[in-house]
Scaffold this motif. Structure first.
Motif, PDB file in Angstrom:
ATOM      1  N   VAL A 135      13.628   4.492   3.613  1.00 43.05           N
ATOM      2  CA  VAL A 135      12.744   5.995   4.402  1.00 43.05           C
ATOM      3  C   VAL A 135      12.519   5.520   5.798  1.00 43.05           C
ATOM      4  CG1 VAL A 135      11.317   7.212   3.867  1.00 43.05           C
ATOM      5  CG2 VAL A 135      12.067   6.555   2.309  1.00 43.05           C
ATOM      6  N   TRP A 136      11.776   4.137   5.965  1.00 44.43           N
ATOM      7  CA  TRP A 136      11.159   3.649   7.288  1.00 44.43           C
ATOM      8  C   TRP A 136      12.423   3.587   8.607  1.00 44.43           C
ATOM      9  CZ3 TRP A 136       8.019  -0.790   4.963  1.00 44.43           C
ATOM     10  CH2 TRP A 136       7.083  -0.082   4.126  1.00 44.43           C
ATOM     11  N   THR A 137      13.036   3.470   7.979  1.00 42.63           N
ATOM     12  CA  THR A 137      14.439   3.080   9.049  1.00 42.63           C
ATOM     13  C   THR A 137      14.794   4.272   9.261  1.00 42.63           C
ATOM     14  OG1 THR A 137      15.162   0.904   7.617  1.00 42.63           O
ATOM     15  CG2 THR A 137      16.611   1.918   9.397  1.00 42.63           C
ATOM     16  N   ASP A 138      15.287   5.137   8.721  1.00 42.57           N
ATOM     17  CA  ASP A 138      15.112   6.869   8.618  1.00 42.57           C
ATOM     18  C   ASP A 138      14.307   7.666   9.878  1.00 42.57           C
ATOM     19  OD1 ASP A 138      18.087   7.036   7.140  1.00 42.57           O
ATOM     20  OD2 ASP A 138      17.448   7.984   5.886  1.00 42.57           O
ATOM     21  N   ILE A 139      13.204   7.035   9.538  1.00 39.90           N
ATOM     22  CA  ILE A 139      12.284   7.220  10.320  1.00 39.90           C
ATOM     23  C   ILE A 139      12.189   7.360  11.133  1.00 39.90           C
ATOM     24  CG2 ILE A 139       9.525   7.734  10.337  1.00 39.90           C
ATOM     25  CD1 ILE A 139       9.013   7.792   7.440  1.00 39.90           C
TER      26      ILE A 139
ATOM     27  N   ALA B 128      25.283   2.027   6.916  1.00 37.33           N
ATOM     28  CA  ALA B 128      26.450   1.614   7.516  1.00 37.33           C
ATOM     29  C   ALA B 128      25.489   2.994   8.457  1.00 37.33           C
ATOM     30  CB  ALA B 128      27.958   2.746   6.811  1.00 37.33           C
ATOM     31  N   ALA B 129      24.769   4.024   7.983  1.00 36.90           N
ATOM     32  CA  ALA B 129      24.272   4.745   9.332  1.00 36.90           C
ATOM     33  C   ALA B 129      23.829   3.948  10.498  1.00 36.90           C
ATOM     34  CB  ALA B 129      23.748   5.743   8.717  1.00 36.90           C
ATOM     35  N   ASP B 130      23.002   3.179   9.782  1.00 36.77           N
ATOM     36  CA  ASP B 130      22.000   2.099  11.147  1.00 36.77           C
ATOM     37  C   ASP B 130      22.899   1.450  11.731  1.00 36.77           C
ATOM     38  OD1 ASP B 130      20.204   3.286   9.776  1.00 36.77           O
ATOM     39  OD2 ASP B 130      19.866   1.263   7.956  1.00 36.77           O
ATOM     40  N   TRP B 131      24.019   0.942  11.289  1.00 32.16           N
ATOM     41  CA  TRP B 131      24.827   0.325  12.128  1.00 32.16           C
ATOM     42  C   TRP B 131      25.650   0.852  13.242  1.00 32.16           C
ATOM     43  CZ3 TRP B 131      23.684  -4.402  13.349  1.00 32.16           C
ATOM     44  CH2 TRP B 131      23.122  -5.212  12.132  1.00 32.16           C
TER      45      TRP B 131
ATOM     46  N   PRO C 143       1.007  -1.510   0.100  1.00 39.55           N
ATOM     47  CA  PRO C 143      -0.158   0.042  -0.159  1.00 39.55           C
ATOM     48  C   PRO C 143       0.850   0.933  -0.158  1.00 39.55           C
ATOM     49  CG  PRO C 143      -0.142  -0.653   2.253  1.00 39.55           C
ATOM     50  CD  PRO C 143       0.936  -1.404   1.304  1.00 39.55           C
ATOM     51  N   GLU C 144      -0.149   2.288   0.185  1.00 39.22           N
ATOM     52  CA  GLU C 144       0.880   3.800   0.017  1.00 39.22           C
ATOM     53  C   GLU C 144       1.635   3.864   1.239  1.00 39.22           C
ATOM     54  OE1 GLU C 144      -2.873   3.604  -2.080  1.00 39.22           O
ATOM     55  OE2 GLU C 144      -2.291   3.283   0.379  1.00 39.22           O
ATOM     56  N   PRO C 145       3.201   3.600   0.912  1.00 34.67           N
ATOM     57  CA  PRO C 145       4.080   3.338   1.719  1.00 34.67           C
ATOM     58  C   PRO C 145       4.118   4.641   2.991  1.00 34.67           C
ATOM     59  CG  PRO C 145       4.930   4.428   0.129  1.00 34.67           C
ATOM     60  CD  PRO C 145       4.030   4.075  -0.391  1.00 34.67           C
ATOM     61  N   TRP C 146       3.482   5.903   2.590  1.00 40.24           N
ATOM     62  CA  TRP C 146       3.279   6.410   3.856  1.00 40.24           C
ATOM     63  C   TRP C 146       2.330   6.564   4.480  1.00 40.24           C
ATOM     64  CZ3 TRP C 146       3.280   7.231  -1.013  1.00 40.24           C
ATOM     65  CH2 TRP C 146       2.256   7.803  -2.065  1.00 40.24           C
ATOM     66  N   HIS C 147       1.604   5.558   4.653  1.00 38.81           N
ATOM     67  CA  HIS C 147       0.898   5.646   5.586  1.00 38.81           C
ATOM     68  C   HIS C 147       0.873   4.691   6.503  1.00 38.81           C
ATOM     69  CE1 HIS C 147      -3.090   7.446   2.700  1.00 38.81           C
ATOM     70  NE2 HIS C 147      -2.899   8.198   3.488  1.00 38.81           N
ATOM     71  N   ILE C 148       1.823   4.290   6.825  1.00 39.54           N
ATOM     72  CA  ILE C 148       2.489   3.601   7.988  1.00 39.54           C
ATOM     73  C   ILE C 148       2.872   3.948   8.768  1.00 39.54           C
ATOM     74  CG2 ILE C 148       4.934   3.650   7.485  1.00 39.54           C
ATOM     75  CD1 ILE C 148       5.733   0.784   7.549  1.00 39.54           C
ATOM     76  N   ASP C 149       2.720   3.304  10.262  1.00 45.94           N
ATOM     77  CA  ASP C 149       2.028   3.610  11.361  1.00 45.94           C
ATOM     78  C   ASP C 149       2.785   2.512  11.979  1.00 45.94           C
ATOM     79  OD1 ASP C 149       0.663   1.741  12.034  1.00 45.94           O
ATOM     80  OD2 ASP C 149      -0.897   3.427  12.543  1.00 45.94           O
ATOM     81  N   TRP C 150       3.515   3.391  13.558  1.00 41.46           N
ATOM     82  CA  TRP C 150       4.209   2.192  14.629  1.00 41.46           C
ATOM     83  C   TRP C 150       3.799   0.857  14.864  1.00 41.46           C
ATOM     84  CZ3 TRP C 150       3.205   0.110  19.386  1.00 41.46           C
ATOM     85  CH2 TRP C 150       4.146  -0.372  19.910  1.00 41.46           C
TER      86      TRP C 150
ATOM     87  N   ALA D  27      12.916   9.267  15.259  1.00 45.20           N
ATOM     88  CA  ALA D  27      12.245   9.520  16.229  1.00 45.20           C
ATOM     89  C   ALA D  27      12.667   8.939  17.951  1.00 45.20           C
ATOM     90  CB  ALA D  27      10.838   9.098  16.494  1.00 45.20           C
ATOM     91  N   GLY D  28      13.693   8.187  17.257  1.00 46.70           N
ATOM     92  CA  GLY D  28      15.124   7.289  18.749  1.00 46.70           C
ATOM     93  C   GLY D  28      14.136   5.865  19.048  1.00 46.70           C
ATOM     94  N   HIS D  29      13.240   5.227  18.463  1.00 52.18           N
ATOM     95  CA  HIS D  29      12.296   4.193  18.731  1.00 52.18           C
ATOM     96  C   HIS D  29      13.993   3.612  17.802  1.00 52.18           C
ATOM     97  CE1 HIS D  29       9.694   0.967  19.410  1.00 52.18           C
ATOM     98  NE2 HIS D  29       8.714   2.281  19.454  1.00 52.18           N
ATOM     99  N   TRP D  30      14.639   3.250  18.522  1.00 50.61           N
ATOM    100  CA  TRP D  30      15.637   1.592  18.048  1.00 50.61           C
ATOM    101  C   TRP D  30      15.363   0.571  18.020  1.00 50.61           C
ATOM    102  CZ3 TRP D  30      18.169   6.058  17.066  1.00 50.61           C
ATOM    103  CH2 TRP D  30      18.331   6.733  18.398  1.00 50.61           C
ATOM    104  N   ASP D  31      13.958  -0.501  18.406  1.00 53.25           N
ATOM    105  CA  ASP D  31      13.613  -1.184  18.828  1.00 53.25           C
ATOM    106  C   ASP D  31      13.095  -1.528  17.335  1.00 53.25           C
ATOM    107  OD1 ASP D  31      12.526  -3.561  20.559  1.00 53.25           O
ATOM    108  OD2 ASP D  31      11.110  -3.498  18.782  1.00 53.25           O
ATOM    109  N   LEU D  32      12.049  -0.485  16.772  1.00 51.74           N
ATOM    110  CA  LEU D  32      11.688  -0.586  15.398  1.00 51.74           C
ATOM    111  C   LEU D  32      12.971  -0.793  14.423  1.00 51.74           C
ATOM    112  CD1 LEU D  32       9.292  -1.676  13.706  1.00 51.74           C
ATOM    113  CD2 LEU D  32       8.871   0.867  14.223  1.00 51.74           C
ATOM    114  N   MET D  33      13.357   0.235  14.754  1.00 53.28           N
ATOM    115  CA  MET D  33      14.637   0.389  13.285  1.00 53.28           C
ATOM    116  C   MET D  33      15.507  -0.815  13.228  1.00 53.28           C
ATOM    117  SD  MET D  33      18.053   2.781  13.693  1.00 53.28           S
ATOM    118  CE  MET D  33      19.037   1.848  15.267  1.00 53.28           C
TER     119      MET D  33
END
Length: 315
Positions: free
Chosen positions: A219-223, A250-253, A175-182, A227-233
């Motif tokens: 995109v989602w990982t950066d979002i 690299a930035a994620d690790w 679906p539209e990826p910008w409609h994703i929530d937590w 937000a500092g939600h390390w678990d979902l990242m």
């Protein structure tokens, strides 16, 4: 993944596993919980998630000798917590429409821990119409299908319609990826986990879904990193390792390494770890064990795919 990224992932995973092993007693079941396991699946959720992390470390085979030994000891601890499988048998026997016993047992089965009576009960259960009709959320239905596959019970009367189950999920509709929530973010990650058996079968992702994830995971990982939600990242980082062409940044690790505590704990979010938690190890464990499990799994799956470690048939 470059050598530098591989070293970062290894260090994150090693520290996370060490912390989980060191503090495993805080996730132990109390006698009252063991007596009433049939009442509440959340009572042994922690044990199940520790089992998942340990089983994937052993399955991947890319960890060092020390880490493999810690994973085996952690798995032994969890197996004994569940009565060497007997408590899972009792739970499924008394509550046949629940799925957590099947899902948890699969993590043990992939590491060679078997309970014949439970397997016979699971074989009977997954063949029932009621089991396939029970009204779970779509990604949980995939979890049961994958558990049956891991145990070796996904053929015959217990066979699952993988395409139908996949397309019933949010991710399956691309679906539209910008409609994703937590909450949907967690549904997306678990859909990918179960379709690929935590990266073992990357071809389990249909081509259109793999393309969709390749476009939108960064995109989602950066979002959620912002937000500092390390678990979902970190869960999204696992999804990257499940793709047919593994994706990593690299930035994620570096972000994950930066937030991990020296003792291996990974905080659940950007909020400071409560000072009270430092004085109460059990409370600290309960608050932060899940993101630490996720970090261990992320490191294991990423390294396994990056190093192209051979999978054992049926593992």
């Amino acid at each position: 993944m470059s050598n530098a990224f591989a070293r970062t992932a290894h260090d994150i995973g090693s520290r996370a596993l060490t912390w989980l092993h060191t503090h495993r007693a805080h996730g132990a079941l109390s006698p009252s919980v063991r007596a009433e396991l049939g009442r509440d699946a959340d009572a042994y959720k922690t044990v199940g998630e520790l089992t998942l992390a340990a089983s994937l470390v052993l399955r991947g085979g890319v960890a060092g000798t020390t880490e493999l030994a810690l994973a085996r000891e952690l798995l032994e601890h969890c197996w004994h917590q569940l009565g060497d499988g007997s408590l899972l048998y009792e739970r499924l026997l008394r509550h046949p429409l629940t799925t957590d016993a099947i899902e948890t047992y699969a993590h043990f089965a992939r590491s060679g821990y078997r309970f014949p009576e439970l397997e016979r009960l699971i074989a009977h259960t997954v063949a029932l119409r009621s089991t396939h009709a029970v009204e779970h959320v779509p990604n949980r239905r995939l979890a049961v299908a994958n558990a049956a596959r891991v145990i070796g019970l996904d053929t015959g009367p217990g066979a699952y319609d993988w395409d139908g189950l996949t397309r019933a999920t949010w991710l399956g509709a691309t679906p539209e990826p910008w409609h994703i929530d937590w909450l949907t973010g967690y549904s997306v990650t678990h859909t990918a986990f179960h379709l690929t058996d935590w990266g073992r079968l990357p071809g389990g992702l249909p081509a259109d879904i793999a393309t969709y994830l390749t476009h939108w995971l960064p995109v989602w990982t950066d979002i959620w990193a912002e937000a500092g939600h390390w678990d979902l990242m970190a869960e999204l980082m696992i999804v990257g390792a499940c793709l047919p062409e593994p994706w990593t940044e690299a930035a994620d690790w570096q972000r994950l390494a930066a937030v991990q505590h020296e003792d291996g704990l990974v905080p659940r979010d950007a909020q400071p770890v409560d000072d009270e938690d430092d004085d109460d190890p059990a409370r600290r464990f309960d608050a932060h064990y899940h993101p630490t499990v996720v970090a261990a799994v992320a490191a294991t799956t990423a390294l396994t795919r990056a190093l192209d470690a051979p999978w054992q048939p049926g593992s």
